[in-house]
Design an enzyme around this catalytic site. Structure first.
Site, PDB file in Angstrom:
ATOM      1  N   ASP A 144       0.751  -1.186   0.034  1.00 57.94           N
ATOM      2  CA  ASP A 144       0.214   0.119  -0.019  1.00 57.94           C
ATOM      3  C   ASP A 144       0.970   1.271   0.063  1.00 57.94           C
ATOM      4  O   ASP A 144       0.516   2.250   0.384  1.00 57.94           O
ATOM      5  CB  ASP A 144      -1.057  -0.032   1.180  1.00 57.94           C
ATOM      6  N   GLY A 184       1.465   2.922  -2.525  1.00 58.75           N
ATOM      7  CA  GLY A 184       0.903   3.871  -3.900  1.00 58.75           C
ATOM      8  C   GLY A 184       1.676   3.346  -4.997  1.00 58.75           C
ATOM      9  O   GLY A 184       1.729   3.993  -5.833  1.00 58.75           O
ATOM     10  N   LYS A 185       1.871   1.922  -5.196  1.00 57.85           N
ATOM     11  CA  LYS A 185       2.350   1.271  -6.222  1.00 57.85           C
ATOM     12  C   LYS A 185       1.381   1.740  -7.607  1.00 57.85           C
ATOM     13  O   LYS A 185       1.812   1.886  -8.705  1.00 57.85           O
ATOM     14  CB  LYS A 185       2.559  -0.173  -6.134  1.00 57.85           C
ATOM     15  N   LYS A 209      -0.715   4.032  -8.163  1.00 57.98           N
ATOM     16  CA  LYS A 209      -0.568   5.399  -8.795  1.00 57.98           C
ATOM     17  C   LYS A 209       0.703   5.512  -9.457  1.00 57.98           C
ATOM     18  O   LYS A 209       0.547   6.301 -10.399  1.00 57.98           O
ATOM     19  CB  LYS A 209      -0.580   6.423  -7.236  1.00 57.98           C
ATOM     20  N   GLY A 221      -4.487  -4.477  -3.964  1.00 60.57           N
ATOM     21  CA  GLY A 221      -5.582  -3.520  -4.252  1.00 60.57           C
ATOM     22  C   GLY A 221      -4.686  -2.153  -4.588  1.00 60.57           C
ATOM     23  O   GLY A 221      -4.058  -1.565  -3.493  1.00 60.57           O
ATOM     24  N   HIS A 222      -4.772  -2.018  -5.782  1.00 58.04           N
ATOM     25  CA  HIS A 222      -4.011  -0.757  -6.066  1.00 58.04           C
ATOM     26  C   HIS A 222      -4.889   0.356  -6.926  1.00 58.04           C
ATOM     27  O   HIS A 222      -5.897  -0.014  -7.706  1.00 58.04           O
ATOM     28  CB  HIS A 222      -2.969  -1.068  -7.492  1.00 58.04           C
ATOM     29  N   GLN A 227       2.325  -6.050  -3.016  1.00 58.63           N
ATOM     30  CA  GLN A 227       2.704  -5.995  -1.691  1.00 58.63           C
ATOM     31  C   GLN A 227       3.799  -5.261  -1.519  1.00 58.63           C
ATOM     32  O   GLN A 227       4.132  -4.394  -2.187  1.00 58.63           O
ATOM     33  CB  GLN A 227       3.021  -7.685  -1.166  1.00 58.63           C
ATOM     34  N   SER A 276       5.402  12.154  -5.167  1.00 53.37           N
ATOM     35  CA  SER A 276       4.107  12.015  -5.055  1.00 53.37           C
ATOM     36  C   SER A 276       3.321  12.860  -3.904  1.00 53.37           C
ATOM     37  O   SER A 276       3.818  12.616  -2.750  1.00 53.37           O
ATOM     38  CB  SER A 276       3.614  10.842  -5.273  1.00 53.37           C
TER      39      SER A 276
HETATM   40  P1  GDP Z   1      -0.744   0.318  -3.730  1.00 57.84           P
HETATM   41  O1  GDP Z   1      -1.188  -0.997  -2.880  1.00 57.84           O
HETATM   42  O2  GDP Z   1       0.671   0.478  -3.409  1.00 57.84           O
HETATM   43  O3  GDP Z   1      -1.034   0.424  -4.875  1.00 57.84           O
HETATM   44  O4  GDP Z   1      -1.469   1.251  -2.526  1.00 57.84           O
HETATM   45  P2  GDP Z   1      -2.991   1.506  -2.421  1.00 57.84           P
HETATM   46  O5  GDP Z   1      -3.583   1.983  -3.360  1.00 57.84           O
HETATM   47  O6  GDP Z   1      -3.360   0.095  -1.679  1.00 57.84           O
HETATM   48  O7  GDP Z   1      -2.772   2.497  -1.056  1.00 57.84           O
HETATM   49  C1  GDP Z   1      -2.191   3.915  -1.582  1.00 57.84           C
HETATM   50  C2  GDP Z   1      -3.389   5.138  -1.368  1.00 57.84           C
HETATM   51  O8  GDP Z   1      -2.600   6.233  -1.216  1.00 57.84           O
HETATM   52  C3  GDP Z   1      -4.432   5.239  -1.944  1.00 57.84           C
HETATM   53  O9  GDP Z   1      -5.674   5.463  -1.745  1.00 57.84           O
HETATM   54  C4  GDP Z   1      -3.642   6.173  -3.250  1.00 57.84           C
HETATM   55  O10 GDP Z   1      -4.917   6.880  -3.779  1.00 57.84           O
HETATM   56  C5  GDP Z   1      -3.296   7.102  -2.068  1.00 57.84           C
HETATM   57  N1  GDP Z   1      -1.959   7.895  -2.471  1.00 57.84           N
HETATM   58  C6  GDP Z   1      -1.021   7.448  -3.327  1.00 57.84           C
HETATM   59  N2  GDP Z   1      -0.006   8.399  -3.586  1.00 57.84           N
HETATM   60  C7  GDP Z   1      -0.545   9.559  -2.756  1.00 57.84           C
HETATM   61  C8  GDP Z   1       0.189  10.744  -2.343  1.00 57.84           C
HETATM   62  O11 GDP Z   1       1.166  11.186  -2.721  1.00 57.84           O
HETATM   63  N3  GDP Z   1      -0.683  11.463  -1.479  1.00 57.84           N
HETATM   64  C9  GDP Z   1      -1.957  11.149  -1.124  1.00 57.84           C
HETATM   65  N4  GDP Z   1      -2.551  11.839  -0.251  1.00 57.84           N
HETATM   66  N5  GDP Z   1      -2.549   9.726  -1.179  1.00 57.84           N
HETATM   67  C10 GDP Z   1      -1.841   8.968  -2.009  1.00 57.84           C
HETATM   68  P1  IMO Z   2      -0.729  -4.334  -2.201  1.00 59.20           P
HETATM   69  O1  IMO Z   2      -0.163  -4.869  -3.683  1.00 59.20           O
HETATM   70  C1  IMO Z   2      -0.966  -4.639   2.185  1.00 59.20           C
HETATM   71  C2  IMO Z   2      -0.848  -8.536   3.731  1.00 59.20           C
HETATM   72  C3  IMO Z   2      -2.137  -9.286   4.571  1.00 59.20           C
HETATM   73  C4  IMO Z   2      -1.693 -10.084   5.502  1.00 59.20           C
HETATM   74  C5  IMO Z   2      -0.406 -10.749   4.675  1.00 59.20           C
HETATM   75  C6  IMO Z   2      -0.757 -12.009   4.069  1.00 59.20           C
HETATM   76  O2  IMO Z   2      -2.125  -3.588  -2.366  1.00 59.20           O
HETATM   77  O3  IMO Z   2       0.246  -3.273  -1.513  1.00 59.20           O
HETATM   78  P2  IMO Z   2      -2.293 -12.750   2.071  1.00 59.20           P
HETATM   79  O4  IMO Z   2      -3.579 -12.401   1.773  1.00 59.20           O
HETATM   80  O5  IMO Z   2      -1.277 -12.368   1.197  1.00 59.20           O
HETATM   81  O6  IMO Z   2      -1.990 -14.042   2.530  1.00 59.20           O
HETATM   82  O7  IMO Z   2      -1.792 -11.972   3.402  1.00 59.20           O
HETATM   83  O8  IMO Z   2       0.076  -9.785   3.905  1.00 59.20           O
HETATM   84  N1  IMO Z   2      -0.997  -8.154   2.292  1.00 59.20           N
HETATM   85  C7  IMO Z   2      -1.119  -6.748   2.045  1.00 59.20           C
HETATM   86  N2  IMO Z   2      -0.890  -5.736   2.803  1.00 59.20           N
HETATM   87  N3  IMO Z   2      -0.846  -4.424   0.966  1.00 59.20           N
HETATM   88  C8  IMO Z   2      -1.010  -5.554  -0.082  1.00 59.20           C
HETATM   89  O9  IMO Z   2      -1.147  -5.669  -1.346  1.00 59.20           O
HETATM   90  C9  IMO Z   2      -1.023  -6.657   0.681  1.00 59.20           C
HETATM   91  N4  IMO Z   2      -1.342  -8.076   0.091  1.00 59.20           N
HETATM   92  C10 IMO Z   2      -1.242  -8.838   1.408  1.00 59.20           C
HETATM   93  O10 IMO Z   2      -2.725  -8.135   5.310  1.00 59.20           O
HETATM   94  O11 IMO Z   2      -0.811  -9.406   6.555  1.00 59.20           O
HETATM   95 MG    MG Z   3      -3.041  -1.859  -1.853  1.00 58.44          MG
END
Ligand code: GDP
Ligand code: IMO
Ligand code: MG
Length: 463
Positions: free
Chosen positions: A38, A40-41, A43, A65-66, A247, A442
């Site tokens: 999470d 911000g990959k 984005k 979840g991206h 991840q 970002s």
């Molecule tokens: P990912 O799994 O690495 O793709 O990240 P997620 O999408 O799960 O979580 C990142 C969250 O941060 C999302 O809601 C993005 O819209 C948000 N985000 C990404 N970059 C930035 C930033 O520079 N500033 C802010 N405020 N939000 C950001």
């Molecule tokens: P993105 O790509 C954040 C965490 C779960 C749990 C552990 C194992 O959005 O960054 P799993 O379902 O993979 O067996 O869970 O890893 N986890 C993540 N945490 N971002 C993710 O993906 C994750 N994918 C798995 O919360 O602790």
């Molecule tokens: Mg995510």
């Protein structure tokens, strides 16, 4: 990088050496998470996709979840690579575990929004079926305090089957004979494990599984190909390929905080095995780093803040899991983890996210080392027992002022120099820790709220 660029094309005008001059500048870039996911990959991959031809997912599955925000739209992708929003060619390669139910829904949701994903799905990718979801829940319950708080998407059980050679691959969906054998074997085994080991009352029907798999095969047939040929062919033709990690390093099955992680290798090296490309074909590795730490799920997290500051970070950063909606635990940036991620991933640059979220916190802190059992620890410990005792040793820096969304937007337009001085000091500190340049900054959720400081596709420089 430059060594490879100079003097290669003239004497070997075929194959990989036949790439055009322009494409030879960074044709393949891996984007990986450097913390606990999470970062911000989504984005960053969306942002870089503007200049890419292909975007490839190579590990993980629908645990990812991206999030991508463009205009008034928010897209949350779990399996399709984030390049799909830029209407680029997208590839789900062999290293990904694919839940066909999730993939087909994601495709149909995107179609209803006017997208028609140009998708290649690996014939070697393993699929997640209903019994994997049941096993995920049963295993988590059995593990008790050693559970990692999974996303319950069947990820662990699907990778377990792959390693144990019980797995069903997408190409099996198109081969009734092998599919029948594998489904029969798995139905018997999984029923026994669920009822006799875990005491579950769930019933597994071989006939239902066969019907479901036939449907999946029919619907996915048009996408299933040898994606290694697709990707290597694209690189041979001088196309730009972006590899999208899921991840983050601290969740890696080898390098993460084991057993509190996921079941795949999330490190950059996995892009090669997970996509069927050789390490020699990778030009740049960009680590996505959130300006602070967040973690969804269980396991020790040395810089976690359980006080007001932690709640403020969580609220300001809207830190809720994209897949499960769970509250993400938050804390200060962890330099031990960052140094580790830079080393294991072999980063060539960083995309730093959420500098805007950290604005208004003063001072800001960075954990430079840990202390445990009276010892100073500066490298990631392998023992989770030691790790859970680690107490952060912080360095403080002056914070920067909070700004409105429009003020951040103005900065994004003006460029890096327009950032507050303290924010630039923070960026410089991160470069010193990770020993690579911060190439992208970002400063907001929206696609435009991004500063392309050093041009990922164009330049390479080391500090
Ligand atoms: P990912 O799994 O690495 O793709 O990240 P997620 O999408 O799960 O979580 C990142 C969250 O941060 C999302 O809601 C993005 O819209 C948000 N985000 C990404 N970059 C930035 C930033 O520079 N500033 C802010 N405020 N939000 C950001
Ligand atoms: P993105 O790509 C954040 C965490 C779960 C749990 C552990 C194992 O959005 O960054 P799993 O379902 O993979 O067996 O869970 O890893 N986890 C993540 N945490 N971002 C993710 O993906 C994750 N994918 C798995 O919360 O602790
Ligand atoms: Mg995510």
């Amino acid at each position: 990088m430059e060594r490879r660029i100079s003097g290669t094309s003239r004497s070997f005008p075929t194959g990989r050496f036949a790439r055009s001059e322009e494409a030879r500048l960074m044709p393949s870039v891996i984007v990986v998470g450097c913390q606990w996911g999470d970062e911000g990959k989504g984005k960053i991959v969306d942002y870089l996709s503007a200049q890419a031809d292909y975007v490839v997912r190579y590990q993980g599955g629908s645990n990812a979840g991206h999030t991508i925000r463009v205009g008034d739209q928010t897209y949350r992708l779990r399996l399709l690579p984030s390049g799909v929003i830029h209407r680029k060619k997208v590839v789900i390669a062999n290293g990904v575990v694919v839940d066909p139910e999730v993939l087909l829904k994601e495709i149909s949701d995107l179609k209803s929004k006017g997208f028609n994903p140009d998708l290649s799905l690996s014939d070697r990718a393993h699929i997640t079926l209903s019994y994997h979801l049941l096993l995920d829940a049963a295993e988590e319950e059995f593990k008790g305090s050693l559970r990692s708080g999974t996303t319950m998407r069947g990820i662990g059980p699907t990778y377990t089957d792959k390693a144990a050679r019980y797995g069903i691959r997408t190409s099996d969906l198109l081969d009734p004979e092998i599919l029948g054998q594998k489904i029969s074997q798995n139905a018997i085994l999984k029923q026994k494990v669920l009822s006799q080991v875990y005491g579950s009352s769930a019933q597994i029907s071989e006939d239902d599984l066969l019907v479901t798999c036939k449907k999946y095969g029919d619907e996915l047939r048009k996408y299933i190909v040898d994606t290694s040929i697709v990707i290597n062919g694209a690189l041979d033709a001088g196309k730009r390929v972006l590899f999208e990690g899921a991840q983050g390093l601290l969740l890696d099955v080898d390098h993460g905080v084991y057993p509190f992680g996921t079941s795949s290798n999330t490190a950059a090296g996995a892009a090669c095995t997970g996509a069927g490309v050789g390490p020699t074909r990778i030009d740049e590795i960009i680590g996505v780093v959130k300006a602070y730490t967040s973690r969804v799920g269980a396991g020790p997290l040395p810089t976690e803040l359980t006080d007001d500051t932690g709640s403020r970070l969580q609220e300001k950063g809207k830190e809720f899991g994209t897949v499960t909606g769970r509250r993400r635990r938050c804390g200060w940036l962890d330099a031990v983890a960052l140094r580790y991620a830079s080393r294991v991933n072999g980063l060539t640059g960083i995309a730093l996210t959420k500098l805007d979220t950290l604005a208004g916190f003063n001072p800001v802190k960075i954990c430079m080392e840990y202390k445990a059992d009276g010892q100073r620890i500066s490298d990631q410990p392998s023992s989770v027992r030691v790790y859970s005792k680690c107490v952060p040793f912080y360095e403080e820096m002056k914070g920067w002022p909070d700004l409105s969304e429009s003020e951040w937007a103005t900065i994004a337009k003006k460029g890096y120099d327009a950032l507050p001085k303290e924010a630039k000091d923070y960026v410089a500190k991160i470069e010193t820790i990770a020993r690579v340049p911060v190439k992208i900054v970002s400063i907001g959720e929206m696609r435009d709220a991004t500063i392309n400081r050093l041009g990922v596709w164009k330049t390479s420089f080391k500090i």
